[in-house]
Design an enzyme around this catalytic site. Sequence first.
Site: not given
Ligand code: GLP
Length: 242
Positions: A136, A143, A138, A67
């Site tokens: 959450n 989302e 995702h 993304d």
């Molecule tokens: C971001 C990314 C996701 C990632 C998630 C978790 O928003 N778009 O691909 O897996 O958050 O992030 P973290 O590893 O910092 O908890």
Amino acid sequence: MRVRIFPTDQLLARALAADVARAIRRQPALVVGLPTGRTPIPFYRELVALCRGGQIDFSRAITFNLDEFVGLSTDDPSSYHAFMRRHLFDHVNLSRRRTHLLNGTAPDLIHECERYEWAITRAGGIDVQILGLGANGHIGFNEPGRSLIATTHRTRLREASRRANRALFGNRLRAVPREALSMGMGTILHARRVVLIATGATKSRSVARMIQGPVTPRLPASFLQLHRHAEVWLDRAAATRL
Ligand code: GLP
């Protein structure tokens, strides 16, 4: 879903880097899907160390990131492009031509999403998709909501996701974009193998719902239950509610 629990996030990162190194040795032109976020940083550190030690050769490997934010140029330091350069691309022998990311400033974002789907198809599909997990539920930026989108698309970010990403923007929530481009749930489920990594207690509730709860767009990661080769790699803290 195959669940593996590691004593620490470091050991998880080391095991995953060794696993990817083995896969690339077997198949040098491996197509790997990559996440951003805090969780994969130790994994990228381990990959860099393996590459420096000559134990992994990325020269033929191909990557696709999950993304990117809409409206950030590819050299914006808060972009996922910059994140990937900082944590991996600048330190290993991946050919830039073979690293793929969505461009959140493309003039036509619908076309950009279609281009990405084509590029994945042309590469022969994703062999191993590594995923993080949003608190959450995702994955990528798919989302939680009433429905999910199958292919790469433009999406509105939930406030929780914007808050979770604000560290990339000097902790200024207002600077976090409201939209992103993301691989779709179908894109992710098409990967031949999926490895979701989650560490820390803040993920434990989503982890339990993802593995033990119903398959629902309210928790996008629960769709991984439908995948033939989905693995969930956790540290102890993320596994406490299982
Ligand atoms: C971001 C990314 C996701 C990632 C998630 C978790 O928003 N778009 O691909 O897996 O958050 O992030 P973290 O590893 O910092 O908890």
